[in-house]
Design an enzyme around this catalytic site. Structure first.
Site, mmCIF file in Angstrom:
data_model
loop_
_atom_site.group_PDB
_atom_site.id
_atom_site.type_symbol
_atom_site.label_atom_id
_atom_site.label_comp_id
_atom_site.label_asym_id
_atom_site.label_seq_id
_atom_site.Cartn_x
_atom_site.Cartn_y
_atom_site.Cartn_z
ATOM 1 C CG ASP A 18 7.132 6.622 -11.154
ATOM 2 O OD1 ASP A 18 7.166 6.925 -10.016
ATOM 3 O OD2 ASP A 18 7.258 5.486 -11.631
ATOM 4 N N GLY A 53 1.957 5.849 -12.557
ATOM 5 C CA GLY A 53 1.574 6.794 -11.516
ATOM 6 C C GLY A 53 1.813 8.021 -11.683
ATOM 7 C CG ASP A 112 -2.189 1.005 0.638
ATOM 8 O OD1 ASP A 112 -3.029 0.635 0.120
ATOM 9 O OD2 ASP A 112 -2.132 1.996 1.346
#
Ligand code: ITT
Length: 203
Positions: free
Chosen positions: A159, A157, A73
Site C-alpha cells: 500500500d 503490504g 488470493d
C-alpha cells in the site's frame, strides 16, 4: 427469538486481509469467524493462478471446518516487470521478509524505471466455498502506479508505494474506510455479495 446469523470463516492467514474483509462485509448479516489455529486448517501450496489459489484455500477451509469459507488470493502486477510479482507477491524478495523489506526490494528492482513506465495494478480473486465442494469466484482490479518511495501509514503490504490511478495519494494515505470502498478487494467482494447472500440464505 432473532434468527441466528449464518457462519462464514475468513480463510486467510493475513491479518491485513482479515480486517478489510471484516470491514467490507461487516453489515451483511453474517457471523464472520477467523481461521482457528493454523494447524487445524492446511492450505495447499500456492501456484501462479489467483483463481485456482483462492478456490483451493476456500475449499480446504470449508471442508476441514465444515462451514462455508471465504478466501482471497491477490497480488501486485507491475507492467515494467511483465506483471511480476503477481500471484507470488507474498513471497517476493524471498521467504520470511516483513512487508517493509518487500517494498524496499521492489523499489530497488524498479530504481531505473521512469515515472511514465511505473504502471501497476492490484488484482484480487475471492472464493466462497461450501463444505460440499461447490465454489463461486469474483475478481476485482485496482489500477495505479508504483511510487519512488513509500508514503502513508495505513493499510498493509505494498500500500505505501501504490499510487491510485487519477489521484495524488497512495493506498496507505487514504485511510481504511476509503480503501475499503475502492480497492481490488472491495470490488471483488462487492461482485460476490449477491451470490454470498443467496448461498448463506440472506437474500
Ligand atoms: P493468505 O494466503 O493466507 O490469504 P497471503 O498474504 O499469503 O495470505 P496471498 O498469497 O494472496 O496472501 O498474497 C497476497 C500478497 O499481495 C500480500 O501478502 C501482499 O503482499 C500483497 N497484497 C494483496 N492485497 C494487498 C493490498 O490490499 N495492499 C497491499 N498489498 C496487498
Amino acid at each position: 427469538m432473532p434468527k441466528a446469523r449464518p457462519a462464514l470463516v475468513i480463510a486467510t492467514t493475513n491479518p491485513g486481509k482479515v480486517s478489510e474483509i471484516e470491514a467490507i462485509l461487516g453489515d451483511c448479516g453474517v457471523d464472520l469467524r477467523p481461521l482457528p489455529d493454523e494447524p487445524l486448517v492446511r492450505f495447499p501450496e500456492e501456484g501462479d493462478d489467483y483463481a485456482r489459489n483462492a478456490e483451493a484455500k476456500a475449499l480446504a477451509a470449508a471442508r476441514q471446518l465444515g462451514v462455508p469459507a471465504l478466501a482471497d488470493d491477490s497480488g501486485l502486477e507491475v507492467d515494467a516487470l511483465g506483471g511480476r510479482p503477481g500471484p507470488f507477491s507474498a513471497r517476493y524478495g524471498g521467504p520470511g521478509l516483513e512487508d517493509a523489506a518487500r517494498v524496499e526490494a521492489l523499489l530497488a528492482e524498479l530504481s531505473e524505471v521512469p515515472a511514465a513506465r511505473r504502471g501497476a495494478r492490484f488484482v484480487c480473486v475471492v472464493a466462497l466455498a461450501d463444505p460440499d465442494g461447490t465454489c463461486v469466484l469474483a475478481t476485482g482490479v485496482c489500477e495505479g502506479a508504483i511510487l519512488k518511495a513509500p508514503r502513508g501509514e495505513s493499510g498493509f503490504g505494498y500500500d505505501p508505494i501504490f499510487q491510485l490511478e487519477g489521484r495524488s495519494e497512495c493506498l496507505a494515505e487514504i485511510g481504511a474506510a476509503e480503501k475499503n470502498r475502492l480497492s481490488h478487494r472491495a470490488l471483488a467482494l462487492g461482485q460476490l455479495l449477491p451470490e454470498l447472500r443467496r448461498r448463506l440464505g440472506l437474500a
